[in-house]
Design a protein around this motif. Structure first.
Motif, short mmCIF file in Angstrom:
data_model
loop_
_atom_site.label_atom_id
_atom_site.label_comp_id
_atom_site.label_asym_id
_atom_site.label_seq_id
_atom_site.Cartn_x
_atom_site.Cartn_y
_atom_site.Cartn_z
N GLY A 293 0.79 -1.22 0.00
CA GLY A 293 0.00 0.00 0.00
C GLY A 293 0.83 1.27 0.00
N ASN A 294 2.15 1.14 0.12
CA ASN A 294 3.04 2.30 0.12
C ASN A 294 3.47 2.60 -1.31
N PRO A 295 3.10 3.77 -1.85
CA PRO A 295 3.46 4.10 -3.25
C PRO A 295 4.95 4.01 -3.52
N ALA A 296 5.79 4.36 -2.52
CA ALA A 296 7.24 4.29 -2.73
C ALA A 296 7.70 2.86 -2.96
N VAL A 297 7.13 1.91 -2.25
CA VAL A 297 7.46 0.50 -2.43
C VAL A 297 7.08 0.05 -3.83
N LEU A 353 13.14 4.56 -2.16
CA LEU A 353 12.82 4.05 -0.83
C LEU A 353 13.39 4.94 0.28
N THR A 354 14.64 5.35 0.13
CA THR A 354 15.25 6.17 1.19
C THR A 354 14.57 7.53 1.30
N ASP A 355 14.15 8.08 0.18
CA ASP A 355 13.41 9.35 0.21
C ASP A 355 12.10 9.21 0.98
N ALA A 356 11.58 7.98 1.02
CA ALA A 356 10.34 7.70 1.76
C ALA A 356 10.63 7.22 3.18
N GLY A 357 11.90 7.27 3.58
CA GLY A 357 12.26 6.88 4.94
C GLY A 357 12.42 5.39 5.13
N ILE A 358 12.52 4.62 4.04
CA ILE A 358 12.66 3.16 4.12
C ILE A 358 14.13 2.81 3.91
N THR A 359 14.76 2.26 4.94
CA THR A 359 16.20 1.97 4.86
C THR A 359 16.52 0.49 5.04
N GLU A 360 15.55 -0.29 5.45
CA GLU A 360 15.75 -1.73 5.61
C GLU A 360 15.09 -2.47 4.45
N PRO A 361 15.58 -3.68 4.11
CA PRO A 361 14.93 -4.47 3.05
C PRO A 361 13.45 -4.68 3.35
N VAL A 362 12.63 -4.54 2.34
CA VAL A 362 11.18 -4.66 2.48
C VAL A 362 10.78 -6.12 2.28
N ALA A 363 10.13 -6.69 3.28
CA ALA A 363 9.66 -8.08 3.19
C ALA A 363 8.25 -8.10 2.59
N GLY A 392 19.13 -6.11 -3.04
CA GLY A 392 19.34 -5.92 -1.62
C GLY A 392 18.26 -5.09 -0.95
N LEU A 393 17.23 -4.73 -1.72
CA LEU A 393 16.18 -3.85 -1.21
C LEU A 393 14.92 -4.60 -0.79
N PHE A 394 14.79 -5.88 -1.19
CA PHE A 394 13.57 -6.63 -0.92
C PHE A 394 13.90 -8.05 -0.46
N ARG A 395 13.00 -8.61 0.33
CA ARG A 395 13.00 -10.02 0.67
C ARG A 395 11.63 -10.56 0.28
N ILE A 396 11.61 -11.44 -0.71
CA ILE A 396 10.36 -11.88 -1.30
C ILE A 396 10.08 -13.34 -0.95
N THR A 397 8.88 -13.59 -0.46
CA THR A 397 8.38 -14.95 -0.24
C THR A 397 7.36 -15.27 -1.33
#
Length: 526
Positions: A293-297, A353-363, A392-397
Motif C-alpha cells: 500500500g506504500n506508493p514508494a514501495v 525508498l530512502t526518500d520515503a524513509g525506508i532503509t531496511e529491506p522490504v519483506a 538488496g532492497l527486498f526479501r520476497i516470499t
C-alpha cells in the motif's frame, strides 16, 4: 462500431479422435462421425455465466448463445440468438434486439425475450465480486416487447455495449434452471449453443455433443468435442505426442514451444501455429497491505523489474516486454512505464525508498496461480524474486494456489501482491483500462480513479471512431503509471500444437481469442 481489425485472431486448433474409417472433409455427407479431443491447461472456474470473467469463456462460447457474437473474420458483433440488433437513437443509449423465432433451451423451454431479460438481470442481481457485472456499468434497465423484442436502455452513451453483449459472460440461460439469487453449481448447463454439455468432470474433461435444436450462426464441421484439462503442460504435450489428444490450446510453456518449433524429437506429423496475442500479464498491489500500500514501495519495484531479462530467461522469445496495460497492437498503446522509469536501476530504486524513509529491506509475499496461465508461471515468479532480492532492497516470499482457491483469495483481498493474466473481452483500449478501475475491478479490489471512470472513459464511449480516442487513453495509462497499483510485465503470443491432419484451425479462434470448436475437422485421409 469500432472493433479493430488489426487483432483478428489468426489460427488455433483442436484435436480429434475419429471413429473407425477414413477421415472426411466436412459436409461430405458420410454417416461417420467426427469427434474431437482438445487439451488445455485452462479449466473453467465456473459453468455459470453470471460468475464468469475468465477462461471459463472457452467452454461457454460452445454451449451457450449470446444475442450477438463474433464469427471469425467479423469486425463488429453479428447476430447469433438475435435476428438483428441496432442502436435506435443517435446518442447510443437504446440498443434493440429482435430474436430469432423458434429458439429453445436444451431442457425444452422457449428462449424468448423474457429469458434474455432474466439472463442479463440475473448477472446484476447476483453481482459476483470480480464477475461480469462489472461489464454492465452503463446498463440502466432491460425492457421486453412481446416474445421477440428486447431493448437495453443505457444510463449513458456507450458505443462498446454491443461488444459487451457479444462476450460469453452474457450467455443466455434457462430461467427455470438458474436461480435469480445464486450461482448454479451442480456441474450442469442448460443452454442453446452449438453443443450440449453431455458430461463434465472437474479437473478432467468436458464432453460436448452436437445440439440438434441449435439455431445460430455456427456452421458445425464436427459432431462432438471432448476437452481434456491438464494441470501441467508437460503432461499435455506428452499426451499429444502419444496421440491421446490431437491438439493443444493454451498452456504451452516457452520450452515446449521452442522444442516443437525445432522439432527436437523429429515427430514430423505435428504442427505449431503462432497466433497474434493481446493477452497480458501483470502484478496487482493490494493498497490495504502495509508494504504494497506504500506508493514508494510500488515505484521501487517498478524501477527494478527487468522485463527483457524476464522474457529472455523464462519465455525465450515467446512473449515480449510490456510497458503499459494497453498492449502493442491495440489503438492507444504507449510505453508509459518505460517513459517514466527507464531501464532497471538499483540506485534509482534505493533512492525512491530512502526518500520515503525506508532503509531496511522490504519483506513482501508474492502470490501466483499454479494452473491457469501455464507451467512458466512458477519460473516467472522465481525470476521476479531473484531480480528484486539481488538489489538488496527486498526479501520476497513466493506462495501459490490452484486457480479456484487463488481467485477466492484475491477477491477477499488476502494477498499483498499477486500475478494476474488478462485475455481481452474485445480488443479495444477500453477493455484494458475499464475492467481494472472502479468499485467492481476484475482484480477483486476496488480502484477508485474518478478521472478515468467519470471523465476519460465516458468521453471515449461517445465515439465510434476508435482512432479518435487515443489522447484519452494515453492519459489513462499515465494515471496508472503514477499510481503503480498495476504493474504490466509482458504480452504473449498464443501457440497451438496439433496434428497436420487437423483442418479449420485458421478459423477456430474468434476475434476475442475464444475457441470456436465447431470450425474444426479432420482432413480427408485419401
Amino acid at each position: 462500431m469500432f472493433y479493430r481489425a488489426s487483432l483478428q485472431a489468426a489460427a488455433a486448433f483442436a484435436s480429434l479422435s475419429l471413429l473407425a474409417g477414413c477421415g472426411l472433409l466436412p459436409g461430405s455427407g458420410s454417416d461417420v462421425q467426427q469427434k474431437l479431443v482438445v487439451g488445455t491447461t485452462s479449466e473453467p472456474s465456473t459453468l455459470d455465466p453470471a460468475a464468469a470473467w475468465d477462461g471459463s469463456w472457452e467452454l461457454m462460447r460452445n454451449v451457450f448463445q449470446t444475442l450477438v457474437s463474433f464469427p471469425t473474420g467479423s469486425t463488429s458483433p453479428e447476430p447469433d440468438a438475435a435476428d438483428h440488433c441496432k442502436f435506435t437513437d443517435n446518442t447510443s443509449t437504446a440498443y434493440r434486439c429482435t430474436l430469432r423465432e423458434g429458439l429453445k433451451f436444451s431442457n425444452g423451454d422457449k428462449l424468448d425475450a423474457e429469458a434474455v431479460k432474466y439472463s442479463i438481470d440475473r448477472i446484476r442481481a447476483i453481482a459476483v465480486k470480480g464477475g461480469p457485472n462489472g461489464m454492465l456499468g452503463s446498463l440502466d434497465r432491460v425492457e421486453t416487447k412481446g416474445d421477440y423484442e428486447v431493448i437495453f436502455h443505457l444510463s449513458k452513451p456507450d458505443a462498446t455495449f454491443p461488444f459487451v453483449l457479444a462476450t460469453p459472460a452474457m450467455s443466455l440461460v434457462a430461467p427455470s434452471d438458474y436461480s435469480e439469487h445464486k450461482i448454479r453449481d451442480d456441474g450442469k448447463v442448460t443452454g442453446s449453443g452449438p453443443y450440449l454439455l453431455d458430461a463434465y468432470k472437474p479437473g478432467d474433461r468436458s464432453k460436448l455433443v452436437r445440439n440438434p435444436d441449435y439455431k445460430g450462426f455456427a456452421d458445425r464441421k464436427n459432431d462432438a468435442v471432448t476437452i481434456r484439462y491438464f494441470k501441467e503442460s508437460g503432461a499435455m504435450v506428452k499426451a499429444l505426442k502419444q496421440n491421446e489428444i490431437d491438439a493443444t490450446y493454451r498452456g504451452l510453456s516457452a520450452e515446449e514451444v521452442v522444442s516443437l518449433e525445432d522439432n527436437e524429437d523429429k515427430k514430423s506429423d505435428l504442427q505449431l501455429v503462432e497466433t497474434v496475442g493481446a493477452d497480458i500479464r501483470f502484478l496487482v498491489f493490494n493498497p490495504k497491505d502495509p508494504a504494497a500500500g506504500n506508493p514508494a514501495v510500488r515505484r521501487a519495484i517498478a524501477q527494478l523489474v527487468d522485463r527483457d531479462a524476464l522474457v529472455a530467461k523464462v519465455y525465450q522469445g515467446t512473449a515480449e516486454p510490456l510497458y503499459s496495460m494497453v498492449p502493442k497492437g491495440i489503438a492507444g498503446h504507449t510505453t508509459s512505464f518505460f517513459d517514466t522509469f527507464g531501464d532497471p536501476s538499483k540506485q534509482k530504486a534505493r533512492k525512491i525508498l530512502t526518500d520515503a524513509g525506508i532503509t531496511e529491506p522490504v519483506a513482501m509475499t508474492f502470490w501466483f496461480t499454479t494452473d491457469r496461465y501455464g507451467s512458466s508461471t512458477a519460473p516467472e515468479f522465481a525470476e521476479l524474486k531473484r531480480q528484486l532480492e539481488s538489489s538488496g532492497l527486498f526479501r520476497i516470499t513466493l506462495k501459490s494456489q490452484p486457480w479456484k482457491k487463488f481467485q477466492e483469495g484475491f477477491t477477499k483481498g488476502e494477498y499483498p501482491v499477486f500475478g494476474r493474466g488478462w485475455f481481452p473481452d474485445f480488443p479495444d483500449p477500453d477493455n484494458f483500462i475499464a475492467p481494472f478501475v472502479g468499485k467492481d475491478s476484475v482484480t477483486g479490489m476496488p480502484y477508485a480513479k474518478d478521472e478515468i471512470t467519470k471523465q476519460l472513459l465516458p468521453q471515449t464511449r461517445k465515439k465510434s471512431d476508435r482512432g479518435a480516442v487515443s489522447q484519452q487513453f494515453e492519459r489513462a495509462q499515465k494515471i496508472l503509471v503514477d499510481d503503480v497499483r498495476l504493474l504490466p510485465l509482458w504480452q504473449g503470443k498464443l501457440y497451438v500444437a496439433a496434428g497436420e491432419d487437423i483442418g479449420g484451425g485458421e478459423r477456430a479462434l474468434d476475434p476475442q481469442t475464444v475457441m470456436q470448436m465447431w470450425e474444426l475437422y479432420r482432413k480427408a485421409s485419401w
